[in-house]
Structure formats: structure tokens, C-alpha cells
Design a protein around this motif. Structure first.
Motif, PDB file in Angstrom:
ATOM      1  N   MET A   1     -14.419   4.616  39.268  1.00 59.50           N
ATOM      2  CA  MET A   1     -14.544   3.603  38.234  1.00 59.50           C
ATOM      3  C   MET A   1     -13.737   2.372  38.619  1.00 59.50           C
ATOM      4  SD  MET A   1     -11.923   4.753  35.184  1.00 59.50           S
ATOM      5  CE  MET A   1     -11.920   3.076  34.578  1.00 59.50           C
ATOM      6  N   SER A   2     -14.114   1.243  38.053  1.00 54.64           N
ATOM      7  CA  SER A   2     -13.424  -0.017  38.336  1.00 54.64           C
ATOM      8  C   SER A   2     -12.503  -0.360  37.175  1.00 54.64           C
ATOM      9  CB  SER A   2     -14.453  -1.135  38.537  1.00 54.64           C
ATOM     10  OG  SER A   2     -13.804  -2.379  38.675  1.00 54.64           O
ATOM     11  N   LEU A   3     -11.215  -0.539  37.490  1.00 52.39           N
ATOM     12  CA  LEU A   3     -10.230  -0.937  36.490  1.00 52.39           C
ATOM     13  C   LEU A   3      -9.494  -2.148  37.049  1.00 52.39           C
ATOM     14  CD1 LEU A   3      -8.999  -0.107  33.731  1.00 52.39           C
ATOM     15  CD2 LEU A   3      -7.257   1.143  35.021  1.00 52.39           C
ATOM     16  N   PRO A   4      -9.974  -3.352  36.767  1.00 47.83           N
ATOM     17  CA  PRO A   4      -9.391  -4.547  37.410  1.00 47.83           C
ATOM     18  C   PRO A   4      -7.970  -4.814  36.948  1.00 47.83           C
ATOM     19  CG  PRO A   4     -10.949  -5.176  35.694  1.00 47.83           C
ATOM     20  CD  PRO A   4     -11.071  -3.688  35.846  1.00 47.83           C
ATOM     21  N   GLY A   5      -7.126  -5.161  37.916  1.00 47.52           N
ATOM     22  CA  GLY A   5      -5.760  -5.557  37.590  1.00 47.52           C
ATOM     23  C   GLY A   5      -5.588  -7.060  37.564  1.00 47.52           C
ATOM     24  N   LEU A   6      -6.578  -7.771  38.143  1.00 48.88           N
ATOM     25  CA  LEU A   6      -6.553  -9.233  38.193  1.00 48.88           C
ATOM     26  C   LEU A   6      -7.963  -9.764  37.974  1.00 48.88           C
ATOM     27  CD1 LEU A   6      -4.368  -9.911  41.371  1.00 48.88           C
ATOM     28  CD2 LEU A   6      -3.725 -10.471  39.030  1.00 48.88           C
ATOM     29  N   ALA A   7      -8.043 -10.945  37.406  1.00 49.66           N
ATOM     30  CA  ALA A   7      -9.305 -11.680  37.329  1.00 49.66           C
ATOM     31  C   ALA A   7      -9.153 -12.935  38.179  1.00 49.66           C
ATOM     32  CB  ALA A   7      -9.626 -12.049  35.882  1.00 49.66           C
ATOM     33  N   LEU A   8     -10.068 -13.139  39.106  1.00 48.87           N
ATOM     34  CA  LEU A   8     -10.025 -14.305  39.989  1.00 48.87           C
ATOM     35  C   LEU A   8     -10.993 -15.348  39.464  1.00 48.87           C
ATOM     36  CD1 LEU A   8      -9.964 -12.563  43.489  1.00 48.87           C
ATOM     37  CD2 LEU A   8      -8.077 -13.029  41.905  1.00 48.87           C
ATOM     38  N   ARG A   9     -10.495 -16.572  39.263  1.00 47.46           N
ATOM     39  CA  ARG A   9     -11.298 -17.640  38.673  1.00 47.46           C
ATOM     40  C   ARG A   9     -11.333 -18.851  39.604  1.00 47.46           C
ATOM     41  NH1 ARG A   9     -13.494 -14.342  35.010  1.00 47.46           N
ATOM     42  NH2 ARG A   9     -11.955 -13.464  33.566  1.00 47.46           N
ATOM     43  N   ALA A  10     -12.411 -19.610  39.488  1.00 45.45           N
ATOM     44  CA  ALA A  10     -12.541 -20.854  40.246  1.00 45.45           C
ATOM     45  C   ALA A  10     -11.496 -21.859  39.754  1.00 45.45           C
ATOM     46  CB  ALA A  10     -13.940 -21.425  40.070  1.00 45.45           C
ATOM     47  N   PRO A  11     -11.142 -22.834  40.568  1.00 46.75           N
ATOM     48  CA  PRO A  11     -10.155 -23.833  40.139  1.00 46.75           C
ATOM     49  C   PRO A  11     -10.686 -24.655  38.971  1.00 46.75           C
ATOM     50  CG  PRO A  11     -11.208 -24.505  42.194  1.00 46.75           C
ATOM     51  CD  PRO A  11     -11.646 -23.096  41.936  1.00 46.75           C
ATOM     52  N   THR A  12      -9.763 -25.121  38.133  1.00 46.59           N
ATOM     53  CA  THR A  12     -10.177 -25.907  36.969  1.00 46.59           C
ATOM     54  C   THR A  12     -10.705 -27.278  37.363  1.00 46.59           C
ATOM     55  OG1 THR A  12      -7.886 -26.643  36.691  1.00 46.59           O
ATOM     56  CG2 THR A  12      -8.587 -24.730  35.413  1.00 46.59           C
ATOM     57  N   ASP A  13     -10.256 -27.803  38.505  1.00 48.17           N
ATOM     58  CA  ASP A  13     -10.695 -29.119  38.968  1.00 48.17           C
ATOM     59  C   ASP A  13     -11.167 -29.002  40.417  1.00 48.17           C
ATOM     60  OD1 ASP A  13     -11.130 -31.749  39.598  1.00 48.17           O
ATOM     61  OD2 ASP A  13      -9.177 -32.485  38.919  1.00 48.17           O
ATOM     62  N   PRO A  14     -12.392 -28.503  40.627  1.00 53.51           N
ATOM     63  CA  PRO A  14     -12.865 -28.308  42.008  1.00 53.51           C
ATOM     64  C   PRO A  14     -12.963 -29.592  42.817  1.00 53.51           C
ATOM     65  CG  PRO A  14     -14.636 -27.958  40.411  1.00 53.51           C
ATOM     66  CD  PRO A  14     -13.373 -28.050  39.629  1.00 53.51           C
ATOM     67  N   GLN A  15     -13.189 -30.725  42.164  1.00 52.88           N
ATOM     68  CA  GLN A  15     -13.273 -31.983  42.900  1.00 52.88           C
ATOM     69  C   GLN A  15     -11.931 -32.335  43.522  1.00 52.88           C
ATOM     70  OE1 GLN A  15     -15.993 -33.647  43.655  1.00 52.88           O
ATOM     71  NE2 GLN A  15     -14.827 -35.156  44.846  1.00 52.88           N
ATOM     72  N   ARG A 134      -9.504  -9.023  31.634  1.00 48.13           N
ATOM     73  CA  ARG A 134      -9.949  -8.857  30.243  1.00 48.13           C
ATOM     74  C   ARG A 134     -10.467  -7.426  30.077  1.00 48.13           C
ATOM     75  NH1 ARG A 134     -13.332 -14.582  30.123  1.00 48.13           N
ATOM     76  NH2 ARG A 134     -11.517 -15.960  30.312  1.00 48.13           N
ATOM     77  N   LEU A 135      -9.548  -6.524  29.907  1.00 45.40           N
ATOM     78  CA  LEU A 135      -9.932  -5.124  29.733  1.00 45.40           C
ATOM     79  C   LEU A 135     -10.500  -4.913  28.332  1.00 45.40           C
ATOM     80  CD1 LEU A 135      -6.957  -3.273  31.469  1.00 45.40           C
ATOM     81  CD2 LEU A 135      -9.138  -4.005  32.433  1.00 45.40           C
ATOM     82  N   THR A 136     -11.566  -4.133  28.260  1.00 43.35           N
ATOM     83  CA  THR A 136     -12.261  -3.898  26.990  1.00 43.35           C
ATOM     84  C   THR A 136     -12.294  -2.410  26.683  1.00 43.35           C
ATOM     85  OG1 THR A 136     -14.433  -3.648  28.034  1.00 43.35           O
ATOM     86  CG2 THR A 136     -13.717  -5.906  27.511  1.00 43.35           C
ATOM     87  N   ARG A 137     -12.879  -2.087  25.540  1.00 39.11           N
ATOM     88  CA  ARG A 137     -13.030  -0.690  25.157  1.00 39.11           C
ATOM     89  C   ARG A 137     -13.815   0.088  26.208  1.00 39.11           C
ATOM     90  NH1 ARG A 137     -10.296   2.788  23.033  1.00 39.11           N
ATOM     91  NH2 ARG A 137      -9.694   1.187  21.514  1.00 39.11           N
ATOM     92  N   ARG A 138     -14.748  -0.597  26.878  1.00 40.93           N
ATOM     93  CA  ARG A 138     -15.537   0.065  27.922  1.00 40.93           C
ATOM     94  C   ARG A 138     -14.636   0.572  29.044  1.00 40.93           C
ATOM     95  NH1 ARG A 138     -17.443  -2.010  32.601  1.00 40.93           N
ATOM     96  NH2 ARG A 138     -16.899  -4.138  31.932  1.00 40.93           N
ATOM     97  N   HIS A 139     -13.662  -0.243  29.456  1.00 41.77           N
ATOM     98  CA  HIS A 139     -12.717   0.196  30.489  1.00 41.77           C
ATOM     99  C   HIS A 139     -11.874   1.373  29.997  1.00 41.77           C
ATOM    100  CE1 HIS A 139     -13.397  -4.086  31.741  1.00 41.77           C
ATOM    101  NE2 HIS A 139     -13.483  -3.509  32.914  1.00 41.77           N
ATOM    102  N   PHE A 140     -11.390   1.266  28.756  1.00 41.38           N
ATOM    103  CA  PHE A 140     -10.516   2.312  28.223  1.00 41.38           C
ATOM    104  C   PHE A 140     -11.266   3.638  28.082  1.00 41.38           C
ATOM    105  CE2 PHE A 140      -8.277  -1.373  25.851  1.00 41.38           C
ATOM    106  CZ  PHE A 140      -7.605  -1.724  27.005  1.00 41.38           C
ATOM    107  N   ASP A 141     -12.511   3.574  27.583  1.00 38.08           N
ATOM    108  CA  ASP A 141     -13.290   4.805  27.401  1.00 38.08           C
ATOM    109  C   ASP A 141     -13.606   5.440  28.748  1.00 38.08           C
ATOM    110  OD1 ASP A 141     -13.231   4.402  24.698  1.00 38.08           O
ATOM    111  OD2 ASP A 141     -15.283   3.651  24.533  1.00 38.08           O
ATOM    112  N   ALA A 142     -13.917   4.626  29.749  1.00 38.62           N
ATOM    113  CA  ALA A 142     -14.225   5.163  31.079  1.00 38.62           C
ATOM    114  C   ALA A 142     -13.005   5.839  31.687  1.00 38.62           C
ATOM    115  CB  ALA A 142     -14.722   4.051  31.989  1.00 38.62           C
ATOM    116  N   LEU A 143     -11.836   5.237  31.506  1.00 37.11           N
ATOM    117  CA  LEU A 143     -10.610   5.837  32.025  1.00 37.11           C
ATOM    118  C   LEU A 143     -10.292   7.138  31.308  1.00 37.11           C
ATOM    119  CD1 LEU A 143      -8.133   5.793  33.806  1.00 37.11           C
ATOM    120  CD2 LEU A 143      -7.031   4.240  32.167  1.00 37.11           C
TER     121      LEU A 143
END
Length: 223
Positions: A1-15, A134-143
Motif C-alpha cells: 500500500m502507498s502511505l505518502p510522507g510528503l507531497a511534492l508540488r510544482a513551484p508557485t511561480d514557475p516563470q 493529505r492523508l485521508t480516511r482511505r489511507h487510514f482504513d488501508a493501513l
């Protein structure tokens, strides 16, 4: 199962990032701190070209492989962390050199101060952001439903801290009672401080090494 510890996001100002990457073409050296740094840099600047005279360093084999897919040859240490990178001979005498550090804000922040102390001019270009997952109930139930033994693979102290903060106490207690595979002795210490008892240290942060350590740990469970 996948339990993310980090969320990787694009930069707020790509330009802004694009302008910084283009302006870095005159740098003496480039340092990429993760495969994600490579991926996001080329997502912002698909036509990114690094001058042939510039040296390119990767924090580990995974990052070096990510650069190779873009035709960039990089030097990587055997030890896949900041200390390993800073110990490379090519980064020992850098006084007066302009070095571009491609990564994300936060983390351990060892590389830039160490290179500046050696006399380099370091420009950090943040091509992505690390955020708590952003862990949700889906992550908790799977674990909760997952069968024993559970083996958690971890290559980031920040991810460990996020999981400890985000998991409900019963689920965190369950993970602590299982095996955790970490990518370095430093992370092993952090996991021990976070209440984990069964800790296996992989030879590097490369996925293949983490999985090899997990397979070895699983084999021990079956004995």
C-alpha cells in the motif's frame, strides 16, 4: 500500500524559476538534490541546457539516472546524502565558483552553507515544494486492514516527522511495532527517537536498495 510522507508540488511561480534556470547557464557547477529536482526542473524548462564546461553533481544514483535520461552526465557519491555529496573531490576547492543548487526549500539545509563556507557563490533554485501529505480516511482504513508484517520504506526525515504527526495514535503505534527500512544511519537514529524499534538500514536511498533491505527483513520474518 502507498502511505505518502510528503507531497511534492510544482513551484508557485514557475516563470520566476524558468528565468532563474536560464540565468544559471553561466554557472561553474550544478547540484541536483533529488530525482524530483530533475523532474520538476525539466518540467519548468524542457529545453534546459547545461553548458558543457559546467560540472554536474547528483546527490545519489537515482538522481544521476534521472539526469542521464536528459542527456546530462553527472557525478554522484556512493553515500547518497548531503555529507556524501559534500565529500566529493570536485566540491572540495570551490572558492570563487558559482554553484547552482537545484531542489526544494526546507530539508536539512547543509549543502549551501557548507559550500559558501568554502568560498563558493551558491544560488538555490527551488523547482518544487515539499508539503505534508493529505492523508485521508482511505489511507487510514488501508493501513488498518493491511496484513502483518508491515514494512515501511523511508528515505526522508521530513516524511518521518509528517507521518508521526498525521497518523492517528493507534495506527502510529501499529507502525512503530513493525519494521521500518531507512536509507541512512542518520534516519535510523531519527526513527529510533520517534519510537520505532525494529529498524533496518539500507545501503542507500535508491529504490532498489530500499526494496532489497525490505526483502531481507521480510525473509527474516518468515524464518
Amino acid at each position: 500500500m502507498s502511505l505518502p510522507g510528503l507531497a511534492l508540488r510544482a513551484p508557485t511561480d514557475p516563470q520566476h524559476v524558468l528565468v532563474a534556470l536560464r540565468g544559471a547557464r553561466v554557472a561553474d557547477a550544478w547540484l541536483f538534490t533529488s530525482p524530483a529536482a530533475v523532474r520538476f526542473a525539466y518540467a519548468v524548462a524542457p529545453a534546459l541546457r547545461i553548458a558543457q564546461r559546467a560540472r554536474v553533481f547528483a546527490i545519489g544514483a537515482g538522481t544521476r539516472a534521472a539526469l542521464a535520461r536528459h542527456g546530462v552526465a553527472a557525478i554522484a557519491p556512493e553515500r547518497s546524502d548531503s555529507e556524501g555529496l559534500l565529500a566529493l573531490p570536485g566540491l572540495g576547492r570551490v572558492r570563487g565558483q558559482r554553484i547552482v543548487l537545484v531542489g526544494a526549500p526546507g530539508g536539512r539545509d547543509l549543502i549551501a552553507p557548507a559550500l559558501r563556507a568554502r568560498g563558493a557563490v551558491v544560488e538555490a533554485i527551488h523547482v518544487y515544494r515539499r508539503e505534508p501529505p493529505r492523508l485521508t480516511r482511505r489511507h487510514f482504513d488501508a493501513l488498518a486492514a493491511a496484513d502483518d508484517p508491515l514494512i515501511t520504506l523511508l528515505s526522508s526525515g521530513e516524511a518521518l516527522a509528517n507521518l508521526v504527526a498525521a497518523l492517528p495514535p493507534p495506527l502510529l503505534a501499529r507502525l512503530r511495532a513493525q519494521t521500518i527500512v531507512v536509507s541512512s544511519a542518520r534516519l535510523a537514529g531519527a526513527a529510533r527517537a520517534a519510537g520505532f524499534g525494529s529498524i533496518v538500514t539500507a545501503t542507500s536511498a535508491a529504490p532498489r536498495d530500499l526494496l532489497a533491505a525490505a526483502a531481507h527483513a521480510l525473509a527474516r520474518h518468515r524464518l
